[in-house]
Every structure is written in C-alpha cells, then in structure tokens.
Design a protein around this motif. Structure first.
Motif, PDB file in Angstrom:
ATOM      1  N   ASP A 156      -7.791 -28.877  28.418  1.00 14.44           N
ATOM      2  CA  ASP A 156      -6.379 -30.424  27.696  1.00 14.44           C
ATOM      3  C   ASP A 156      -5.541 -30.441  28.016  1.00 14.44           C
ATOM      4  O   ASP A 156      -4.742 -30.069  27.886  1.00 14.44           O
ATOM      5  N   ALA A 157      -4.581 -31.112  29.063  1.00 19.24           N
ATOM      6  CA  ALA A 157      -3.241 -31.822  29.078  1.00 19.24           C
ATOM      7  C   ALA A 157      -2.337 -31.885  27.816  1.00 19.24           C
ATOM      8  O   ALA A 157      -1.577 -31.906  27.616  1.00 19.24           O
ATOM      9  N   SER A 158      -3.407 -33.000  26.772  1.00 15.66           N
ATOM     10  CA  SER A 158      -2.518 -33.404  25.914  1.00 15.66           C
ATOM     11  C   SER A 158      -2.492 -31.985  24.719  1.00 15.66           C
ATOM     12  O   SER A 158      -1.857 -32.623  23.589  1.00 15.66           O
ATOM     13  N   LYS A 159      -3.221 -31.098  25.038  1.00 17.25           N
ATOM     14  CA  LYS A 159      -3.122 -29.933  24.272  1.00 17.25           C
ATOM     15  C   LYS A 159      -1.609 -28.803  24.599  1.00 17.25           C
ATOM     16  O   LYS A 159      -2.005 -27.649  23.837  1.00 17.25           O
ATOM     17  N   ILE A 160      -1.119 -29.338  25.663  1.00  9.86           N
ATOM     18  CA  ILE A 160      -0.730 -28.094  26.386  1.00  9.86           C
ATOM     19  C   ILE A 160       1.256 -27.885  26.305  1.00  9.86           C
ATOM     20  O   ILE A 160       1.616 -29.294  26.041  1.00  9.86           O
ATOM     21  N   THR A 161       1.041 -26.828  25.723  1.00  9.95           N
ATOM     22  CA  THR A 161       2.517 -26.971  24.941  1.00  9.95           C
ATOM     23  C   THR A 161       3.856 -26.358  25.868  1.00  9.95           C
ATOM     24  O   THR A 161       3.627 -25.657  26.844  1.00  9.95           O
ATOM     25  N   ALA A 162       5.140 -26.537  25.329  1.00 13.52           N
ATOM     26  CA  ALA A 162       5.918 -25.893  26.257  1.00 13.52           C
ATOM     27  C   ALA A 162       5.680 -24.051  26.261  1.00 13.52           C
ATOM     28  O   ALA A 162       5.999 -23.627  27.648  1.00 13.52           O
ATOM     29  N   LYS A 163       5.425 -24.156  25.460  1.00 18.23           N
ATOM     30  CA  LYS A 163       5.007 -21.988  24.509  1.00 18.23           C
ATOM     31  C   LYS A 163       4.140 -21.846  25.695  1.00 18.23           C
ATOM     32  O   LYS A 163       3.996 -21.118  26.479  1.00 18.23           O
ATOM     33  N   ASN A 164       2.826 -22.849  26.169  1.00 17.52           N
ATOM     34  CA  ASN A 164       1.498 -22.623  26.983  1.00 17.52           C
ATOM     35  C   ASN A 164       2.470 -22.350  28.412  1.00 17.52           C
ATOM     36  O   ASN A 164       1.633 -21.419  29.216  1.00 17.52           O
ATOM     37  N   VAL A 165       3.032 -23.775  28.253  1.00 13.17           N
ATOM     38  CA  VAL A 165       3.186 -23.552  30.762  1.00 13.17           C
ATOM     39  C   VAL A 165       3.997 -22.148  30.624  1.00 13.17           C
ATOM     40  O   VAL A 165       4.503 -21.505  31.537  1.00 13.17           O
TER      41      VAL A 165
ATOM     42  N   ARG B 183      14.597 -18.909  34.247  1.00 11.24           N
ATOM     43  CA  ARG B 183      15.601 -19.099  33.774  1.00 11.24           C
ATOM     44  C   ARG B 183      15.613 -20.051  32.224  1.00 11.24           C
ATOM     45  O   ARG B 183      16.760 -19.992  31.337  1.00 11.24           O
ATOM     46  N   MET B 184      14.502 -20.300  31.981  1.00 11.51           N
ATOM     47  CA  MET B 184      13.958 -21.319  30.596  1.00 11.51           C
ATOM     48  C   MET B 184      13.460 -20.507  29.417  1.00 11.51           C
ATOM     49  O   MET B 184      13.330 -21.049  28.231  1.00 11.51           O
TER      50      MET B 184
ATOM     51  N   ILE C 183      -0.610 -29.686  34.270  1.00 14.19           N
ATOM     52  CA  ILE C 183       1.378 -29.163  33.499  1.00 14.19           C
ATOM     53  C   ILE C 183       1.596 -30.839  33.867  1.00 14.19           C
ATOM     54  O   ILE C 183       2.856 -31.157  32.764  1.00 14.19           O
ATOM     55  N   ILE C 184       2.013 -30.671  34.882  1.00 14.35           N
ATOM     56  CA  ILE C 184       2.659 -32.232  35.356  1.00 14.35           C
ATOM     57  C   ILE C 184       1.684 -33.480  34.775  1.00 14.35           C
ATOM     58  O   ILE C 184       2.785 -34.347  33.851  1.00 14.35           O
TER      59      ILE C 184
ATOM     60  N   GLU D 178       4.097 -35.543  31.585  1.00 15.77           N
ATOM     61  CA  GLU D 178       3.979 -36.865  31.883  1.00 15.77           C
ATOM     62  C   GLU D 178       3.578 -38.185  30.676  1.00 15.77           C
ATOM     63  O   GLU D 178       4.138 -38.848  30.328  1.00 15.77           O
ATOM     64  N   ILE D 179       2.455 -37.424  29.588  1.00 12.26           N
ATOM     65  CA  ILE D 179       2.268 -37.772  29.356  1.00 12.26           C
ATOM     66  C   ILE D 179       2.849 -37.449  27.580  1.00 12.26           C
ATOM     67  O   ILE D 179       2.971 -37.796  27.187  1.00 12.26           O
ATOM     68  N   ALA D 180       3.797 -36.759  27.916  1.00  9.81           N
ATOM     69  CA  ALA D 180       4.818 -36.226  26.606  1.00  9.81           C
ATOM     70  C   ALA D 180       5.562 -36.887  26.073  1.00  9.81           C
ATOM     71  O   ALA D 180       5.484 -37.974  26.324  1.00  9.81           O
ATOM     72  N   PRO D 181       5.358 -37.470  24.579  1.00  9.82           N
ATOM     73  CA  PRO D 181       5.778 -37.869  24.193  1.00  9.82           C
ATOM     74  C   PRO D 181       7.766 -37.823  24.121  1.00  9.82           C
ATOM     75  O   PRO D 181       8.573 -36.841  24.270  1.00  9.82           O
TER      76      PRO D 181
END
Length: 212
Positions: free
Chosen positions: A87-96, A152-153, A204-205, A209-212
């Motif tokens: 679910d894209a709404s539950k994906i975090t930067a850490k997950n990615v 690098r991130m 991920i994209i 796009e939907i991230a606050p």
C-alpha cells in the motif's frame, strides 16, 4: 523532419541501429559486434520505448512457469524480510531505502554471472559470443550504479552488510548453477524479477507523490 538534437543530424541520415536489422550498418553482422567499439556503448531508445507501462508476459511452458513461480516465492520472502507494504500510503522512507539498497546488491548478480558463464563458454568453444557478453556486463554495472546512488542517501549497518554477503553467496551460487543448467530459465527469471521491480518502483513514485 526529426533531427538528432545532440549532433544536428537528420533522422533519415542516421545509421540503422543494429537492433532494428539482422545486419549491422558496418556490414559486420551480429557476431562481429563484440569486437568493435562503436563510440556509444549504451542503447538507443525512442520516446515510445521510454514510455514505460506495467505489463506482464504470461508464462508458456514448464520452464516459464518454474521461473515465474520462483520469482513469486522470492517476492513473498523478500517482502517479509524488508517489512515491505504494497500500500503506497504506508510506505516509509526507511522501507524504501532498505528495500532498494538490498535489491540492487542482488540485482547486479545475474548479469555478471551470465557474462562469466558465457565468457568461459566462448573460451572453451573458441567462438565469438555474439555480443551478449558485453550486454550482460553493462547490465550488471548499471545495477551497481543504482546501488552506489542509493547508498549516498543511507549508510547500511554492519548487520545489513552481513546480510548482503550472505545473499551474494546464496543467490550467486544458486544462479550460477541454474545458468549453467538452463540459461532460458534464468533469462525468464530475471524478466519476471524486472516486472516486480517495475511494480515496486511505481509504488515508490506514487508514495512520494502522495506524501504530505
């Protein structure tokens, strides 16, 4: 009339790319491609080819079904290991970051394995490979560049690096043996892996796009 923006050459005057014909413009045929540096080792793509859409190639026959089944099984295990949410709404930067970094350390293996196996086969048979060896090497290096971009991130922990080493030994050995036995299976396997990768990066994209 379309022109090549970098060189200012009319499209009609550009040489035919070897992928579009069985005969290379230099007249050397496909077998001679690996002996020539044509100035640009990367592929040439049209705007239509760059307009990527999610597609699926239905498996045909036993080998295809085995490859597809293996990819689906690996996907389930990998999702569980990385805590991935579809679910894209539950994906975090850490997950990615955890997912893509580990994914790229594994994704760079098949191309290198295929190149090495084909290299030794070319030596044994004393015949040209036909250009695929260089193609696989470039693919492996392309995946490695993805990895170097992502690290690098985020700097992976020692435990994460240990998991990468284990993954390389396990997957590397299994894929090498599989490629020696059935290159067709491995090519299909990688094809279905790329389908899953397209799905993952699309999510991920969307999450970005939907991230606050």
């Amino acid at each position: 009339q379309k022109t090549n923006l970098r060189e200012g050459v009319a499209a009609s005057e550009m040489p035919i790319h070897f992928r579009e014909s069985s005969q290379h413009p230099l007249g050397i045929g496909r077998e001679g491609l690996e002996f020539f540096n044509l100035g640009n080792p990367h592929g040439h793509y049209t705007e239509e080819e760059l307009n990527v859409k999610l597609t699926h190639v239905a498996p045909k026959g036993m080998v295809d079904n085995m490859a597809y089944g293996a990819v689906r099984a690996v996907r389930v295990l990998f999702d569980a290991a990385t805590g991935w949410k579809n679910d894209a709404s539950k994906i975090t930067a850490k997950n990615v970051l955890y997912r893509v970094i580990y994914l790229e350390t594994i994704a760079a293996v098949p191309g290198m394995v295929a190149a090495i196996v084909r290299h030794f086969r070319s030596l044994r048979n004393m015949k040209a490979d036909g250009g695929y060896l260089q193609l696989f090497l470039e693919e492996a290096n392309n995946e490695r560049m993805h990895l170097l971009t992502f690290v690098r991130m985020k700097d992976p922990s020692l435990m994460f690096r240990a998991a990468v080493i284990l993954g390389q030994f396990g997957f590397g050995a299994a894929f090498t043996l599989s490629y020696i036995i059935s290159p067709r299976f491995c090519h299909r396997f990688v094809g279905y892996v790329e389908e899953e990768a397209c799905s993952t990066y699309t999510k991920i994209i969307k999450a970005i796009e939907i991230a606050p």
